[in-house]
Design a protein around this motif. Structure first.
Motif, mmCIF file in Angstrom:
data_model
loop_
_atom_site.group_PDB
_atom_site.id
_atom_site.type_symbol
_atom_site.label_atom_id
_atom_site.label_comp_id
_atom_site.label_asym_id
_atom_site.label_seq_id
_atom_site.Cartn_x
_atom_site.Cartn_y
_atom_site.Cartn_z
ATOM 1 N N ALA A 159 0.834 -1.198 0.000
ATOM 2 C CA ALA A 159 0.000 0.000 0.000
ATOM 3 C C ALA A 159 0.876 1.258 0.000
ATOM 4 O O ALA A 159 1.931 1.297 0.643
ATOM 5 C CB ALA A 159 -0.923 0.004 1.209
ATOM 6 N N GLU A 160 0.432 2.270 -0.707
ATOM 7 C CA GLU A 160 1.228 3.482 -0.896
ATOM 8 C C GLU A 160 1.635 4.130 0.430
ATOM 9 O O GLU A 160 2.773 4.571 0.597
ATOM 10 C CB GLU A 160 0.436 4.484 -1.747
ATOM 11 N N ALA A 161 0.722 4.186 1.382
ATOM 12 C CA ALA A 161 1.023 4.841 2.661
ATOM 13 C C ALA A 161 2.104 4.084 3.425
ATOM 14 O O ALA A 161 2.987 4.690 4.049
ATOM 15 C CB ALA A 161 -0.245 4.945 3.511
ATOM 16 N N ARG A 162 2.066 2.767 3.371
ATOM 17 C CA ARG A 162 3.073 1.964 4.079
ATOM 18 C C ARG A 162 4.428 2.067 3.388
ATOM 19 O O ARG A 162 5.473 2.128 4.051
ATOM 20 C CB ARG A 162 2.620 0.509 4.167
ATOM 21 N N LEU A 163 4.415 2.087 2.072
ATOM 22 C CA LEU A 163 5.662 2.272 1.335
ATOM 23 C C LEU A 163 6.271 3.626 1.658
ATOM 24 O O LEU A 163 7.487 3.747 1.847
ATOM 25 C CB LEU A 163 5.406 2.148 -0.169
ATOM 26 N N ALA A 164 5.436 4.651 1.749
ATOM 27 C CA ALA A 164 5.922 5.990 2.080
ATOM 28 C C ALA A 164 6.559 6.018 3.459
ATOM 29 O O ALA A 164 7.574 6.698 3.674
ATOM 30 C CB ALA A 164 4.775 6.997 2.008
ATOM 31 N N GLN A 217 15.118 7.482 4.785
ATOM 32 C CA GLN A 217 15.653 8.845 4.733
ATOM 33 C C GLN A 217 16.090 9.321 6.114
ATOM 34 O O GLN A 217 17.131 9.969 6.256
ATOM 35 C CB GLN A 217 14.602 9.795 4.148
ATOM 36 N N ALA A 218 15.306 8.977 7.148
ATOM 37 C CA ALA A 218 15.644 9.373 8.516
ATOM 38 C C ALA A 218 16.961 8.736 8.946
ATOM 39 O O ALA A 218 17.788 9.374 9.611
ATOM 40 C CB ALA A 218 14.525 8.981 9.467
ATOM 41 N N HIS A 219 17.175 7.487 8.553
ATOM 42 C CA HIS A 219 18.445 6.822 8.888
ATOM 43 C C HIS A 219 19.603 7.488 8.149
ATOM 44 O O HIS A 219 20.677 7.712 8.736
ATOM 45 C CB HIS A 219 18.375 5.335 8.534
ATOM 46 N N ALA A 220 19.394 7.804 6.880
ATOM 47 C CA ALA A 220 20.452 8.471 6.109
ATOM 48 C C ALA A 220 20.811 9.819 6.724
ATOM 49 O O ALA A 220 21.998 10.186 6.808
ATOM 50 C CB ALA A 220 20.006 8.643 4.660
ATOM 51 N N GLU A 221 19.805 10.560 7.167
ATOM 52 C CA GLU A 221 20.054 11.850 7.809
ATOM 53 C C GLU A 221 20.777 11.676 9.140
ATOM 54 O O GLU A 221 21.670 12.453 9.483
ATOM 55 C CB GLU A 221 18.734 12.591 8.007
ATOM 56 N N ALA A 222 20.417 10.630 9.882
ATOM 57 C CA ALA A 222 21.074 10.375 11.167
ATOM 58 C C ALA A 222 22.551 10.066 10.972
ATOM 59 O O ALA A 222 23.390 10.491 11.779
ATOM 60 C CB ALA A 222 20.377 9.227 11.892
ATOM 61 N N THR A 223 22.874 9.351 9.902
ATOM 62 C CA THR A 223 24.281 9.017 9.667
ATOM 63 C C THR A 223 25.119 10.260 9.412
ATOM 64 O O THR A 223 26.323 10.266 9.684
ATOM 65 C CB THR A 223 24.446 8.052 8.477
ATOM 66 N N GLN A 224 24.492 11.309 8.891
ATOM 67 C CA GLN A 224 25.210 12.567 8.650
ATOM 68 C C GLN A 224 25.381 13.371 9.929
ATOM 69 O O GLN A 224 26.254 14.235 10.009
ATOM 70 C CB GLN A 224 24.460 13.407 7.610
ATOM 71 N N SER A 225 24.576 13.087 10.937
ATOM 72 C CA SER A 225 24.609 13.873 12.175
ATOM 73 C C SER A 225 25.756 13.462 13.092
ATOM 74 O O SER A 225 26.205 14.255 13.931
ATOM 75 C CB SER A 225 23.290 13.702 12.943
ATOM 76 N N GLY A 226 26.217 12.226 12.953
ATOM 77 C CA GLY A 226 27.250 11.725 13.843
ATOM 78 C C GLY A 226 26.734 11.306 15.198
ATOM 79 O O GLY A 226 27.515 10.880 16.061
ATOM 80 N N ASP A 227 25.441 11.404 15.426
ATOM 81 C CA ASP A 227 24.828 11.012 16.701
ATOM 82 C C ASP A 227 24.642 9.492 16.686
ATOM 83 O O ASP A 227 23.744 8.970 16.036
ATOM 84 C CB ASP A 227 23.484 11.725 16.858
ATOM 85 N N LEU A 228 25.504 8.785 17.419
ATOM 86 C CA LEU A 228 25.542 7.326 17.320
ATOM 87 C C LEU A 228 24.242 6.673 17.767
ATOM 88 O O LEU A 228 23.767 5.725 17.134
ATOM 89 C CB LEU A 228 26.707 6.787 18.151
#
Length: 220
Positions: free
Chosen positions: A105-110, A117-128
């Motif tokens: 379902a589209e909502a679950r895929l989103a 995306q949240a994980h990718a952003e976290a990796t840039q933050s350096g916050d382990l």
């Protein structure tokens, strides 16, 4: 139960657990390290009953073991136990992917895409700890697509059980980059309903962290 069950504990207990998780990720607390209450109280400025409650929760999750007459220690895997753990995780991940109804379902895929995306952003933050939590959240949503609560719960439990082996990849930039790339590939495979690619990704996604642990603690 959520991906971080200790978030439901009293805040002081959850804070000590988070501090221990962070020190495992940083390599300050190593496999088989003895967790002495007095030292933890001093290191984390916590009362004894708080430290004890934190250790009980980590023992329940399998991160901490308590052999008789030895005291609490961080779980250490030997070659045989690591092989057995990852074999069973592979069984669980295969079962989850094979059970996933496609298309999603589209909502679950989103939601899965947003978690990647949240994980990718976290990796840039350096916050382990943020990286660790974002990664666990992605896996919870991804494998949750199987719609089998027993498989989901088993995967969640074994994610925690394997944390002492997986943790050291969180400070490895190459492993982090690869994880982000594979998360994106998983989302793309869901979009095109490619179950074969999903299965390959779900099984291969575990390899890098395992190799890092083997290199650090099993090759000596």
């Amino acid at each position: 139960m959520g991906v971080f069950p200790h978030a439901e504990l009293p805040p002081p207990v959850a804070a000590v657990i988070e501090a221990i998780e962070t020190d495992i990720i940083r390599g300050i607390i190593l496999p088989s390290t003895r967790l002495i209450e007095d030292h933890l109280m001093e290191d984390y400025d916590a009362k004894r009953h708080v430290v004890r409650a934190a250790l009980v929760e980590l023992q329940r999750l399998g991160v901490v073991v308590k052999p008789p007459h030895i005291g609490a220690r961080i779980r250490r895997f030997d070659a045989a136990s690591l092989e057995a753990l990852y074999h069973f995780r592979s069984v669980l991940h295969r079962a989850a992917v094979e059970a996933m109804p496609l298309p999603v379902a589209e909502a679950r895929l989103a939601a899965v895409h947003a978690a990647a995306q949240a994980h990718a952003e976290a990796t840039q933050s350096g916050d382990l700890i943020a990286i660790h939590r974002a990664n666990m959240a992605f896996h919870r949503l991804f494998f949750g697509l199987c719609d089998n609560p027993y498989i989901e719960e088993s995967i969640r439990l074994h994610d925690w059980l394997s944390f002492p082996a997986r943790a050291y990849a969180i400070t490895d930039q190459s492993a982090l980059s690869r994880a982000c790339e594979e998360h994106g590939q998983m989302v793309a495979a869901i979009e095109r309903c490619d179950r074969e690619a999903l299965l390959s990704l779900a099984l291969g996604h575990m390899v890098q962290a395992r190799r890092i642990y083997e290199g650090k603690y099993l090759s000596r």
